[in-house]
Write an enzyme that holds these catalytic residues in place. Structure first.
Site, PDB file in Angstrom:
ATOM      1  N   ASN A  21     -10.872  28.831   0.201  1.00 51.85           N
ATOM      2  CA  ASN A  21     -10.391  30.196   0.454  1.00 51.85           C
ATOM      3  C   ASN A  21     -11.184  30.768   1.623  1.00 51.85           C
ATOM      4  OD1 ASN A  21     -12.856  31.429  -0.717  1.00 51.85           O
ATOM      5  ND2 ASN A  21     -12.030  30.563  -2.617  1.00 51.85           N
ATOM      6  N   ASP A  31     -11.015  23.130  -4.984  1.00 51.48           N
ATOM      7  CA  ASP A  31     -12.225  23.774  -4.453  1.00 51.48           C
ATOM      8  C   ASP A  31     -13.340  23.760  -5.506  1.00 51.48           C
ATOM      9  OD1 ASP A  31     -13.832  25.232  -2.724  1.00 51.48           O
ATOM     10  OD2 ASP A  31     -12.707  27.106  -2.912  1.00 51.48           O
ATOM     11  N   THR A 115      -0.751  24.010  -2.284  1.00 50.14           N
ATOM     12  CA  THR A 115       0.329  23.776  -3.262  1.00 50.14           C
ATOM     13  C   THR A 115      -0.051  24.091  -4.704  1.00 50.14           C
ATOM     14  OG1 THR A 115      -0.230  21.464  -3.664  1.00 50.14           O
ATOM     15  CG2 THR A 115       1.278  21.929  -1.831  1.00 50.14           C
ATOM     16  N   TYR A 118      -2.008  28.753  -4.429  1.00 57.16           N
ATOM     17  CA  TYR A 118      -1.421  29.430  -3.267  1.00 57.16           C
ATOM     18  C   TYR A 118       0.106  29.295  -3.208  1.00 57.16           C
ATOM     19  CZ  TYR A 118      -5.915  30.739  -1.127  1.00 57.16           C
ATOM     20  OH  TYR A 118      -7.132  31.307  -0.849  1.00 57.16           O
TER      21      TYR A 118
HETATM   22  P1  ADP Z   1      -4.639  26.137  -3.093  1.00 57.32           P
HETATM   23  O1  ADP Z   1      -5.369  27.407  -3.433  1.00 57.32           O
HETATM   24  O2  ADP Z   1      -4.787  25.752  -1.632  1.00 57.32           O
HETATM   25  O3  ADP Z   1      -3.226  26.159  -3.563  1.00 57.32           O
HETATM   26  P2  ADP Z   1      -5.446  24.438  -5.342  1.00 57.32           P
HETATM   27  O4  ADP Z   1      -6.780  23.826  -5.561  1.00 57.32           O
HETATM   28  O5  ADP Z   1      -4.990  25.462  -6.328  1.00 57.32           O
HETATM   29  O6  ADP Z   1      -5.461  24.990  -3.844  1.00 57.32           O
HETATM   30  O7  ADP Z   1      -4.361  23.278  -5.298  1.00 57.32           O
HETATM   31  C1  ADP Z   1      -4.193  22.414  -4.209  1.00 57.32           C
HETATM   32  C2  ADP Z   1      -3.784  21.040  -4.718  1.00 57.32           C
HETATM   33  O8  ADP Z   1      -4.940  20.328  -5.153  1.00 57.32           O
HETATM   34  C3  ADP Z   1      -2.831  21.070  -5.922  1.00 57.32           C
HETATM   35  O9  ADP Z   1      -1.814  20.096  -5.691  1.00 57.32           O
HETATM   36  C4  ADP Z   1      -3.729  20.638  -7.077  1.00 57.32           C
HETATM   37  O10 ADP Z   1      -2.989  19.959  -8.078  1.00 57.32           O
HETATM   38  C5  ADP Z   1      -4.661  19.691  -6.376  1.00 57.32           C
HETATM   39  N1  ADP Z   1      -5.940  19.383  -7.038  1.00 57.32           N
HETATM   40  C6  ADP Z   1      -6.618  20.087  -7.983  1.00 57.32           C
HETATM   41  N2  ADP Z   1      -7.765  19.456  -8.313  1.00 57.32           N
HETATM   42  C7  ADP Z   1      -7.817  18.320  -7.557  1.00 57.32           C
HETATM   43  C8  ADP Z   1      -8.734  17.224  -7.429  1.00 57.32           C
HETATM   44  N3  ADP Z   1      -9.856  17.170  -8.151  1.00 57.32           N
HETATM   45  N4  ADP Z   1      -8.442  16.222  -6.548  1.00 57.32           N
HETATM   46  C9  ADP Z   1      -7.317  16.270  -5.802  1.00 57.32           C
HETATM   47  N5  ADP Z   1      -6.421  17.260  -5.868  1.00 57.32           N
HETATM   48  C10 ADP Z   1      -6.656  18.269  -6.729  1.00 57.32           C
END
Ligand code: ADP
Length: 165
Positions: A21, A31, A115, A118
């Site tokens: 973010n 994150d 995805t 956000y």
């Molecule tokens: P944003 O706020 O950019 O949408 P998110 O973390 O909520 O970020 O989600 C971004 C993508 O990362 C989603 O597809 C989520 O399923 C995926 N994600 C969450 N945890 C992990 C992880 N440990 N490794 C890889 N991808 C992840």
């Protein structure tokens, strides 16, 4: 380019991208997972950077991760698609690829930026991810790029985008 389903924090690559973010203060989703795996030194280094605008990236060390570097990219929040979201999402991928090149990273893994919380439609985001990275790699040498999806359906979107290229 390669598509896998995995937890990005476990990968043995030289650089991983974080879907951060704009405050670079850690958060939920990928994150949060990256900060947990890297340890408190990552948040300390991020704090000193003073934030990052949407579409841009900032580089830190990997701390407790196997990756040497984390490239923090701030994706757009989806608000219908008419507010510049596609260009901002593409900028995340292009800027992260440029940063990895500047670092001399041999391998780079991306999560599906924007995805999750956000709300970016995953099929549209996958197309932008794959097309932007493919265009960037056409310019010359670049890292081996892994699209690290967190679900099989997300991986399908990325594979479909690769096939459509
Ligand atoms: P944003 O706020 O950019 O949408 P998110 O973390 O909520 O970020 O989600 C971004 C993508 O990362 C989603 O597809 C989520 O399923 C995926 N994600 C969450 N945890 C992990 C992880 N440990 N490794 C890889 N991808 C992840």
């Amino acid at each position: 380019m390669e598509v896998i389903v995995a937890d990005i924090t476990t990968l043995d690559v030289e650089a991983i991208v974080n879907a951060a973010n704009s405050g670079l203060r850690g958060g939920g989703g990928v994150d949060g997972a990256i900060h947990r795996a890297a340890g408190p030194g990552l948040l300390e280094e991020c704090r000193a950077l003073g934030g990052c605008p949407t579409g841009e990236v900032r580089v830190t060390g990997g701390h407790g991760l196997r990756a040497r570097w984390v490239i923090h990219a701030v994706g757009p929040v989806w608000s219908g698609g008419e507010a510049g979201e596609p260009a901002l999402l593409a900028a995340c991928y292009a800027n992260a690829l440029d940063a990895a090149r500047d670092l001399g990273a041999a391998s780079l893994a991306f999560p599906a930026i924007s995805t999750g919380v956000y709300g970016y439609p995953p099929d549209q985001a996958a197309r932008i991810a794959v097309e932007t990275v493919a265009a960037g790699l056409r310019d010359g040498d670049g890292p081996h790029v892994i699209f690290c999806c967190f679900s099989e359906s997300d991986a399908e979107h990325h594979r479909a985008a690769l096939e459509a290229l």
